[in-house]
Design a protein around this motif. Sequence first.
Motif, PDB file in Angstrom:
ATOM      1  N   ALA A 268       0.828  -1.207   0.000  1.00  0.00           N
ATOM      2  CA  ALA A 268       0.000   0.000   0.000  1.00  0.00           C
ATOM      3  C   ALA A 268       0.866   1.262   0.000  1.00  0.00           C
ATOM      4  O   ALA A 268       0.575   2.242  -0.695  1.00  0.00           O
ATOM      5  CB  ALA A 268      -0.934   0.001   1.207  1.00  0.00           C
ATOM      6  N   GLU A 269       1.954   1.242   0.780  1.00  0.00           N
ATOM      7  CA  GLU A 269       2.849   2.398   0.834  1.00  0.00           C
ATOM      8  C   GLU A 269       3.550   2.609  -0.497  1.00  0.00           C
ATOM      9  O   GLU A 269       3.737   3.748  -0.938  1.00  0.00           O
ATOM     10  CB  GLU A 269       3.878   2.192   1.947  1.00  0.00           C
ATOM     11  CG  GLU A 269       3.294   2.294   3.343  1.00  0.00           C
ATOM     12  CD  GLU A 269       4.288   1.868   4.413  1.00  0.00           C
ATOM     13  OE1 GLU A 269       4.206   2.404   5.539  1.00  0.00           O
ATOM     14  OE2 GLU A 269       5.132   0.989   4.134  1.00  0.00           O
ATOM     15  N   GLU A 271       2.361   1.740  -3.436  1.00  0.00           N
ATOM     16  CA  GLU A 271       1.358   2.264  -4.363  1.00  0.00           C
ATOM     17  C   GLU A 271       1.151   3.759  -4.126  1.00  0.00           C
ATOM     18  O   GLU A 271       0.959   4.534  -5.065  1.00  0.00           O
ATOM     19  CB  GLU A 271       0.034   1.519  -4.186  1.00  0.00           C
ATOM     20  CG  GLU A 271       0.044   0.084  -4.697  1.00  0.00           C
ATOM     21  CD  GLU A 271       0.118   0.016  -6.214  1.00  0.00           C
ATOM     22  OE1 GLU A 271      -0.033   1.060  -6.869  1.00  0.00           O
ATOM     23  OE2 GLU A 271       0.338  -1.090  -6.742  1.00  0.00           O
ATOM     24  N   LYS A 272       1.184   4.175  -2.875  1.00  0.00           N
ATOM     25  CA  LYS A 272       1.016   5.589  -2.551  1.00  0.00           C
ATOM     26  C   LYS A 272       2.154   6.407  -3.115  1.00  0.00           C
ATOM     27  O   LYS A 272       1.960   7.508  -3.631  1.00  0.00           O
ATOM     28  CB  LYS A 272       0.941   5.767  -1.035  1.00  0.00           C
ATOM     29  CG  LYS A 272       0.664   7.199  -0.599  1.00  0.00           C
ATOM     30  CD  LYS A 272       0.538   7.284   0.915  1.00  0.00           C
ATOM     31  CE  LYS A 272       0.249   8.726   1.343  1.00  0.00           C
ATOM     32  NZ  LYS A 272       0.131   8.825   2.821  1.00  0.00           N
ATOM     33  N   THR A 275       1.567   6.793  -6.787  1.00  0.00           N
ATOM     34  CA  THR A 275       0.498   7.761  -7.030  1.00  0.00           C
ATOM     35  C   THR A 275       0.996   9.181  -6.820  1.00  0.00           C
ATOM     36  O   THR A 275       0.755  10.077  -7.634  1.00  0.00           O
ATOM     37  CB  THR A 275      -0.691   7.491  -6.098  1.00  0.00           C
ATOM     38  OG1 THR A 275      -1.167   6.165  -6.319  1.00  0.00           O
ATOM     39  CG2 THR A 275      -1.820   8.486  -6.361  1.00  0.00           C
ATOM     40  N   ASN A 276       1.731   9.394  -5.735  1.00  0.00           N
ATOM     41  CA  ASN A 276       2.240  10.730  -5.441  1.00  0.00           C
ATOM     42  C   ASN A 276       3.242  11.189  -6.487  1.00  0.00           C
ATOM     43  O   ASN A 276       3.418  12.378  -6.709  1.00  0.00           O
ATOM     44  CB  ASN A 276       2.913  10.740  -4.066  1.00  0.00           C
ATOM     45  CG  ASN A 276       1.912  10.600  -2.946  1.00  0.00           C
ATOM     46  OD1 ASN A 276       0.718  10.809  -3.150  1.00  0.00           O
ATOM     47  ND2 ASN A 276       2.385  10.252  -1.757  1.00  0.00           N
ATOM     48  N   GLU A 281      -0.819   3.865 -13.453  1.00  0.00           N
ATOM     49  CA  GLU A 281      -1.267   2.719 -12.679  1.00  0.00           C
ATOM     50  C   GLU A 281      -0.580   1.446 -13.143  1.00  0.00           C
ATOM     51  O   GLU A 281      -0.459   1.182 -14.331  1.00  0.00           O
ATOM     52  CB  GLU A 281      -2.783   2.564 -12.818  1.00  0.00           C
ATOM     53  CG  GLU A 281      -3.341   1.437 -11.969  1.00  0.00           C
ATOM     54  CD  GLU A 281      -4.839   1.321 -12.126  1.00  0.00           C
ATOM     55  OE1 GLU A 281      -5.424   0.407 -11.544  1.00  0.00           O
ATOM     56  OE2 GLU A 281      -5.408   2.151 -12.844  1.00  0.00           O
TER      57      GLU A 281
END
Length: 352
Positions: A268-269, A271-272, A275-276, A281
């Motif tokens: 999750a981190e 992926e963040k 995204t940032n 994707e």
Amino acid sequence: MHFSSKSRNSLSFSRFESDKKPSLTRQMAEVENMNSVPASEDTEYGFKRPEMYSTNIANSITSYGRHVFVLYKTPEAWPSHVEEQGLPQRFATLLNDRKSDLLVQTKLNVCEGGGSDGDVLLFPDMIRYKGVKDTDVEGFVEDVLVNGKASSSGSQEDISGTFVFVCTHTSRDKRCGVCGPVILERFQKEIGSRGLSDQITLKRCSHVGQHKYAGNLIIFSPDSVGKITGNWYGYVTPDDVPELLDQHIAKGEIIQRIWRGQMGLSEAEAEKMITNGNKEESKGFTGGCCKGTKGVSCCQEETPKPEPIKKEGRKCTIWFQPLDKEEFYIGAAVVGAIATIAMAYTFFRRSG
């Protein structure tokens, strides 16, 4: 590690191997002698092969929290599965046997010894354990990796600076054998011209997983706040080396287009971070993987599959895979068609 343009004021490193580290001229000569692959193979194994940049590699490593490097011989002497002989085998076996007891998920690699066979490097701890023997490994794993204490055998020292590990494990996969030495040579030239030979340690290492992403490398260095991070890069070419030095090592900034992931980040981190960083994707990834002794591996697994969902009843357990969007629409269409036929048949019987 971050994606901003904020830079650090200066590079603060120290020499890792003073007396034992060969001169830059000698290192370059060794790499040039090693890099004798015919140019015609570049399109099959090198940077011009069709698979280069064919896959989005962001977040393509499994989450883990510690990396162990065992100094052992040279890549020329490594068999395909170097973790199945000598000191590396002892580490691989014990890490597998004690994997449920380890403080954090741990990866194992071998790197060139350079006259220091038996030394062990630990990241992000930034510790070098000297002269670990086969008979010491069990105690080392118990003390350091299970209980988080100092090793009771052998001496240790703190290390600092930046460490770059380039996969050149040609006996495992020729793509690594073709790309790795060329990248290493460019690093050595750039480091020498910038006067950083006392500040950055370069090591050839064993296979890190996903052959198709060659050139593969891992950089352990302080980020903008001084925290040690281990960042993986793939599809690296010699032309990327100056940017890795100027942006990643000097400024603590990720180079997104060739970034595979970071030690210590959950999925999750990661992926963040993508995204940032305005990263497109992820569409998944494919590729081979090596398996070491008794299943221990330093490699990224092959294409991840959805975890089965477990539903428990009183006396039975049901496993199933969730339907994807296409399967759902097909199923709905079939059900609708059956319902239509049933209604038509009922109407026909009533009217007849």
